[in-house]
Scaffold this motif. Structure first.
Motif, mmCIF file in Angstrom:
data_model
loop_
_atom_site.group_PDB
_atom_site.id
_atom_site.type_symbol
_atom_site.label_atom_id
_atom_site.label_comp_id
_atom_site.label_asym_id
_atom_site.label_seq_id
_atom_site.Cartn_x
_atom_site.Cartn_y
_atom_site.Cartn_z
ATOM 1 N N ALA A 119 0.838 -1.193 0.000
ATOM 2 C CA ALA A 119 0.000 0.000 0.000
ATOM 3 C C ALA A 119 0.874 1.245 0.000
ATOM 4 N N CYS A 120 0.416 2.253 -0.719
ATOM 5 C CA CYS A 120 1.061 3.570 -0.676
ATOM 6 C C CYS A 120 -0.023 4.607 -0.462
ATOM 7 N N LEU A 121 0.026 5.261 0.694
ATOM 8 C CA LEU A 121 -0.884 6.358 1.002
ATOM 9 C C LEU A 121 -0.272 7.638 0.443
ATOM 10 N N ILE A 122 -1.044 8.385 -0.324
ATOM 11 C CA ILE A 122 -0.554 9.588 -0.992
ATOM 12 C C ILE A 122 -1.300 10.778 -0.412
ATOM 13 N N ASN A 123 -0.591 11.618 0.332
ATOM 14 C CA ASN A 123 -1.189 12.773 0.990
ATOM 15 C C ASN A 123 -0.801 14.055 0.266
ATOM 16 N N ARG A 124 -1.765 14.943 0.095
ATOM 17 C CA ARG A 124 -1.508 16.256 -0.519
ATOM 18 C C ARG A 124 -1.771 17.351 0.508
ATOM 19 N N TYR A 125 -0.733 18.133 0.779
ATOM 20 C CA TYR A 125 -0.821 19.257 1.701
ATOM 21 C C TYR A 125 -0.851 20.550 0.908
ATOM 22 N N LYS A 126 -1.861 21.352 1.112
ATOM 23 C CA LYS A 126 -1.886 22.722 0.636
ATOM 24 C C LYS A 126 -1.538 23.618 1.833
ATOM 25 N N PRO A 127 -1.140 24.885 1.611
ATOM 26 C CA PRO A 127 -0.794 25.756 2.741
ATOM 27 C C PRO A 127 -1.871 25.750 3.820
ATOM 28 N N GLY A 128 -1.426 25.553 5.060
ATOM 29 C CA GLY A 128 -2.324 25.474 6.200
ATOM 30 C C GLY A 128 -2.697 24.062 6.600
ATOM 31 N N GLY A 198 3.994 28.830 -0.198
ATOM 32 C CA GLY A 198 5.192 28.729 -1.025
ATOM 33 C C GLY A 198 4.848 28.214 -2.407
ATOM 34 N N GLU A 199 5.870 28.152 -3.245
ATOM 35 C CA GLU A 199 5.722 27.652 -4.618
ATOM 36 C C GLU A 199 6.953 26.832 -4.955
ATOM 37 N N HIS A 200 6.746 25.543 -5.225
ATOM 38 C CA HIS A 200 7.860 24.675 -5.593
ATOM 39 C C HIS A 200 7.983 24.643 -7.115
ATOM 40 N N PRO A 201 9.207 24.686 -7.666
ATOM 41 C CA PRO A 201 9.370 24.770 -9.114
ATOM 42 C C PRO A 201 8.819 23.558 -9.878
ATOM 43 N N VAL A 202 8.724 22.417 -9.225
ATOM 44 C CA VAL A 202 8.221 21.210 -9.891
ATOM 45 C C VAL A 202 6.785 20.904 -9.491
ATOM 46 N N MET A 203 6.483 20.999 -8.193
ATOM 47 C CA MET A 203 5.193 20.556 -7.670
ATOM 48 C C MET A 203 4.202 21.691 -7.422
ATOM 49 N N GLY A 204 4.629 22.939 -7.591
ATOM 50 C CA GLY A 204 3.723 24.054 -7.376
ATOM 51 C C GLY A 204 3.512 24.339 -5.897
ATOM 52 N N GLY A 205 2.336 24.860 -5.552
ATOM 53 C CA GLY A 205 2.061 25.301 -4.183
ATOM 54 C C GLY A 205 1.516 24.198 -3.310
ATOM 55 N N GLN A 206 2.223 23.088 -3.237
ATOM 56 C CA GLN A 206 1.746 21.945 -2.464
ATOM 57 C C GLN A 206 2.913 21.059 -2.047
ATOM 58 N N ARG A 207 2.626 20.208 -1.082
ATOM 59 C CA ARG A 207 3.538 19.137 -0.711
ATOM 60 C C ARG A 207 2.810 17.815 -0.888
ATOM 61 N N ILE A 208 3.488 16.852 -1.493
ATOM 62 C CA ILE A 208 2.962 15.498 -1.644
ATOM 63 C C ILE A 208 3.824 14.561 -0.812
ATOM 64 N N ASN A 209 3.164 13.705 -0.055
ATOM 65 C CA ASN A 209 3.862 12.721 0.769
ATOM 66 C C ASN A 209 3.421 11.319 0.351
ATOM 67 N N LEU A 210 4.383 10.475 0.004
ATOM 68 C CA LEU A 210 4.119 9.076 -0.328
ATOM 69 C C LEU A 210 4.508 8.230 0.874
ATOM 70 N N THR A 211 3.561 7.502 1.444
ATOM 71 C CA THR A 211 3.843 6.687 2.619
ATOM 72 C C THR A 211 3.613 5.226 2.272
ATOM 73 N N PHE A 212 4.713 4.473 2.258
ATOM 74 C CA PHE A 212 4.669 3.064 1.870
ATOM 75 C C PHE A 212 4.543 2.175 3.097
ATOM 76 N N ARG A 213 3.663 1.184 3.020
ATOM 77 C CA ARG A 213 3.417 0.300 4.144
ATOM 78 C C ARG A 213 3.194 -1.137 3.674
ATOM 79 N N LYS A 214 3.515 -2.062 4.548
ATOM 80 C CA LYS A 214 3.163 -3.463 4.356
ATOM 81 C C LYS A 214 2.057 -3.750 5.351
ATOM 82 N N THR A 215 0.860 -4.019 4.847
ATOM 83 C CA THR A 215 -0.296 -4.105 5.714
ATOM 84 C C THR A 215 -0.541 -5.503 6.259
ATOM 85 N N GLN A 216 0.011 -6.523 5.610
ATOM 86 C CA GLN A 216 -0.208 -7.910 6.060
ATOM 87 C C GLN A 216 1.092 -8.638 6.230
#
Length: 216
Positions: A119-128, A198-216
């Motif tokens: 599993a990979c949980l993909i979180n998107r953070y906008k400012p705040g 903020g503004e990232h040159p590749v991802m724009g005004g956001q942060r993306i977090n990929l969280t990898f897990r082994k669930t079983q």
């Protein structure tokens, strides 16, 4: 404007131990970022970001989606892993090879061999947006580590101990950083402070977090 990172050193080592079983790998996958970002865009097209509602009725400020055999979901019935995207009624997108390879290589670098996330949980953070202190404990197999990958805007990562009241340390995570924790640190409380503008040159005004897990 207050500098949220004023007391966080910029001269950190490339590999920093956060606790026994937990390491921060700075700028770990710069050469692989185009493949990872291209794969991310394909996943989000098939399973768009959404704001989940907690069992207590709170709408999360972080938007999320998933890929892999199962995805993490939350609603009035609780938190759980589910093989079906509740928004589409279809299976979550498959975990792409660039994702799986990155997670496995980071785990090895941190001392955890043969990590095979499902599993990979993909979180998107906008400012705040923020993520409150919590433990990752919905997985059946707690022997496997968590591998967390940062893309986009810098964020303040909070990493504590095995109780919510344990002291926390703050770490500045930037595009390409990876945090891995397992073993005695597997159930450490962690979170993310509110994301600054903020503004990232590749991802724009956001942060993306990929969280990898082994669930079983």
């Amino acid at each position: 404007m207050t500098d949220l990172f004023a007391d966080i050193r910029d001269d950190q080592p490339a590999c920093e131990e956060l606790a026994e079983g937990a390491v921060l790998l700075r700028n770990f996958f710069a050469a692989e970022q185009p493949d990872v970002i291209a794969a991310l865009r394909t996943i989000v097209k098939a399973a768009p970001f959404r704001h989940l509602v907690t069992p207590g009725g709170h709408t999360m400020s972080v938007a999320m989606t998933n890929c892999g055999r199962v995805g993490w979901v939350s609603d009035s019935s609780g938190y759980r892993y589910d093989p079906v995207d509740p928004d589409s009624g279809k299976p979550w997108p498959e975990m792409p090879a660039p994702f799986r390879d990155l997670a496995a290589r980071a785990a090895v670098q941190a001392g955890f061999d043969a990590f095979m996330p499902d599993a990979c949980l993909i979180n998107r953070y906008k400012p705040g947006a923020k993520l409150s202190l919590h433990q990752d404990k919905d997985e059946l197999d707690l022997r496997a580590p968590i591998v967390s990958v940062s893309l986009g805007l810098p964020a303040t990562f909070l990493f504590g101990g095995l109780t919510r009241s344990a002291p926390q340390k703050r770490y500045r995570l930037t595009h390409g950083d990876v945090v891995v924790w397992g073993g005695p640190a597997r159930l450490a409380y962690h979170g993310v402070a509110p994301l600054p503008d903020g503004e990232h040159p590749v991802m724009g005004g956001q942060r993306i977090n990929l969280t990898f897990r082994k669930t079983q």
